[in-house]
Design a protein around this motif. Structure first.
Motif, PDB file in Angstrom:
ATOM      1  N   ILE A 231       0.353  -3.596 -11.263  1.00 49.64           N
ATOM      2  CA  ILE A 231       0.758  -2.201 -11.424  1.00 49.64           C
ATOM      3  C   ILE A 231       1.507  -1.812 -10.159  1.00 49.64           C
ATOM      4  CG2 ILE A 231      -0.031   0.181 -11.679  1.00 49.64           C
ATOM      5  CD1 ILE A 231      -2.580  -1.005 -13.000  1.00 49.64           C
ATOM      6  N   VAL A 232       2.725  -1.301 -10.340  1.00 47.56           N
ATOM      7  CA  VAL A 232       3.555  -0.933  -9.191  1.00 47.56           C
ATOM      8  C   VAL A 232       3.604   0.583  -9.050  1.00 47.56           C
ATOM      9  CG1 VAL A 232       5.837  -1.068  -8.136  1.00 47.56           C
ATOM     10  CG2 VAL A 232       4.987  -2.977  -9.490  1.00 47.56           C
ATOM     11  N   THR A 243      -2.334   7.042  -5.101  1.00 51.02           N
ATOM     12  CA  THR A 243      -2.398   6.006  -6.131  1.00 51.02           C
ATOM     13  C   THR A 243      -3.338   4.881  -5.706  1.00 51.02           C
ATOM     14  OG1 THR A 243      -0.125   6.470  -6.834  1.00 51.02           O
ATOM     15  CG2 THR A 243      -1.058   4.363  -7.507  1.00 51.02           C
ATOM     16  N   VAL A 244      -3.189   4.413  -4.470  1.00 51.05           N
ATOM     17  CA  VAL A 244      -4.009   3.298  -3.981  1.00 51.05           C
ATOM     18  C   VAL A 244      -5.480   3.699  -3.911  1.00 51.05           C
ATOM     19  CG1 VAL A 244      -4.444   1.764  -2.028  1.00 51.05           C
ATOM     20  CG2 VAL A 244      -2.095   2.239  -2.734  1.00 51.05           C
ATOM     21  N   ALA A 259       0.700  -3.021  -6.336  1.00 56.42           N
ATOM     22  CA  ALA A 259       1.780  -3.240  -5.368  1.00 56.42           C
ATOM     23  C   ALA A 259       2.530  -1.932  -5.157  1.00 56.42           C
ATOM     24  CB  ALA A 259       2.740  -4.315  -5.874  1.00 56.42           C
ATOM     25  N   ALA A 260       3.126  -1.803  -3.991  1.00 58.76           N
ATOM     26  CA  ALA A 260       3.911  -0.609  -3.677  1.00 58.76           C
ATOM     27  C   ALA A 260       5.106  -1.031  -2.832  1.00 58.76           C
ATOM     28  CB  ALA A 260       3.059   0.409  -2.930  1.00 58.76           C
ATOM     29  N   LEU A 279      -3.038  -5.296   0.670  1.00 59.46           N
ATOM     30  CA  LEU A 279      -1.781  -4.794   0.136  1.00 59.46           C
ATOM     31  C   LEU A 279      -0.620  -5.477   0.850  1.00 59.46           C
ATOM     32  CD1 LEU A 279      -0.834  -2.580  -1.912  1.00 59.46           C
ATOM     33  CD2 LEU A 279      -0.683  -1.028   0.040  1.00 59.46           C
ATOM     34  N   GLN A 280       0.326  -6.016   0.084  1.00 59.56           N
ATOM     35  CA  GLN A 280       1.486  -6.686   0.663  1.00 59.56           C
ATOM     36  C   GLN A 280       2.748  -5.900   0.327  1.00 59.56           C
ATOM     37  OE1 GLN A 280       1.869 -10.879  -0.091  1.00 59.56           O
ATOM     38  NE2 GLN A 280      -0.281 -11.311   0.349  1.00 59.56           N
ATOM     39  N   PHE A 281       3.650  -5.854   1.293  1.00 59.78           N
ATOM     40  CA  PHE A 281       4.896  -5.118   1.100  1.00 59.78           C
ATOM     41  C   PHE A 281       5.885  -5.511   2.181  1.00 59.78           C
ATOM     42  CE2 PHE A 281       1.706  -2.695   3.353  1.00 59.78           C
ATOM     43  CZ  PHE A 281       2.345  -2.306   4.520  1.00 59.78           C
TER      44      PHE A 281
END
Length: 409
Positions: A231-232, A243-244, A259-260, A279-281
């Motif tokens: 889910i993005v 959201t997170v 993911a964001a 969380l990866q980004f």
């Protein structure tokens, strides 16, 4: 008319020129800067969902850049002013028009909101004024590009396409989008959707929600029921943080990954490592990357009691490069300054190998990071682990694919 001997006439002329010289020099100097002041406007969200990631922190970052020049450049005083666009394009455009037409502002930086930035970028181009954009839509360097604009930090291609490509390679082949309903979210959603499909994945749905929504539970439940592997959250600031946090409360991340594409260190600080861990980004800046980033970030921290976001660091870099270019051009004329900005390399704590492309895209490396677990963090703001460096030419859309008319010249 009496005639003077040639030698005496020459001595007389020299004396007259010497007397006039003190008057001529100041006039020539001030003629190079329109009103004797280099006036820089920081226009962003000062009170809403993006105020932590930009806001007053961007103003302080710009001041740090000005202070490096001793508060003067090209013989003229540097003045930093700030305005709150309230995340409304009409408010931002009105403020920019006032700054340009009545207050002698030479350049506007930041924006933090793509709808506002696009409105002001068009206005600035009409007036031959410079914009230094730290908002995310790829349109800034796409079909809406301007010869007087640069996009400094990241965009929906670098962080939307890049994230989708990375996760697709790791086996995430079904996706659901939670999109904030304005230009920023739409741009990210478009780049993610395109990349997922090109990678052979499936988009199982999308839900759009209003900016600055406090309760995202109904949207999260729709995303959860889709069964998508990832889910993005195509949002930023407090919307992304909400959201997170709410996804963790609903247990979404136990079976599905979240993911964001646009995460800022202030978001992680707000969420806490317990919610954000793993969380990866992609990010354009991390304060603890090397000695140079640490030294500058500590100066920033002394003023804000928070480490800088990639936007705030980018605003510093943009304002500093603008001032360097004014100094090199010895004028505030926008055409001459932009020519110097494109000519000079960008070397500072933000990037040591940056440059401005024909479409206005500032090319610099990006960094794949992962949020640490609480036990791994040794101190406040020790939040990221850098996993990889993405070279500029891989991070940003190829110039050949750009819809910007300037790219075809």
């Amino acid at each position: 008319m009496s005639k003077l001997p040639a030698a005496r006439w020459t001595r007389t002329a020299v004396r007259h020129l010497a007397l006039c010289a003190p008057l001529l020099v100041p006039l020539a100097t001030h003629a190079q800067v329109s009103d004797g002041v280099i006036r820089i406007g920081i226009l962003n969200d000062q009170s809403g969902p993006y105020s932590d990631l930009s806001g007053q922190g961007s103003v302080e970052a710009a001041k740090l850049a000005a202070e490096e020049f001793g508060g003067k450049v090209a013989g003229s005083r540097i003045e930093i002013i700030a305005g709150d666009h309230q995340n409304k394009a009409d408010v931002g455009a009105t403020k920019a028009r006032q700054w340009f037409d009545r207050e002698g502002v030479d350049v506007i930086a930041d924006f933090s909101n793509s709808s506002v930035g696009l409105a002001v970028q068009g206005l600035a181009a009409e007036r031959k004024k410079i914009t230094l954009v730290a908002a995310a839509s790829s349109e800034f360097t796409g079909k809406s590009c301007s010869p007087y604009s640069t996009q400094w930090v990241y965009n929906s291609y670098s962080n939307g396409h890049g994230l989708a490509k990375l996760l697709s390679k790791r086996g995430y082949d079904s996706w659901y989008l939670m999109t904030v309903d304005y230009a920023f979210g739409h741009a990210f959603a478009a780049d993610i959707r395109k990349t997922v499909i090109e990678s052979g994945g499936k988009m199982l749905g999308e839900v759009k929600f209003p900016l600055n929504s406090p309760d995202l539970s109904s949207y999260l439940l729709q995303a959860q029921s889709s069964g998508a592997k990832v889910i993005v959250s195509a949002s930023a600031g407090s919307d992304m943080a909400s959201t997170v946090k709410q996804a963790a409360e609903f247990g979404v991340t136990r079976k599905q990954s979240l993911a964001a594409p646009a995460v800022f260190i202030t978001d992680v600080h707000s969420m806490g490592l317990k919610s954000a861990q793993g969380l990866q980004f992609l990010t354009a800046f991390y304060w603890d990357r090397n000695d140079t980033t640490r030294a500058w970030s500590r100066k920033f921290y002394e003023r804000r009691k928070a480490m800088p976001t990639m936007t705030q660091a980018g605003v510093y870099s943009a304002v500093r490069h603008y001032l360097k270019s004014v100094e090199a051009a010895n004028t505030d004329d926008a055409t001459a300054v932009m020519a110097k900005m494109r000519q000079l390399p960008i070397k500072d704590m933000y990037t040591d190998n940056g440059w401005i492309r024909e479409d206005g895209q500032v090319m610099h490396d990006m960094y794949l990071v992962e949020v640490k677990k609480p036990a791994e963090s040794k101190a406040a703001w020790d939040y990221y682990r850098i996993l990889d460096t993405v070279p500029a030419k891989e991070a940003f859309q190829p110039l050949t694919a750009s819809a910007c008319p300037l790219a075809r010249k």
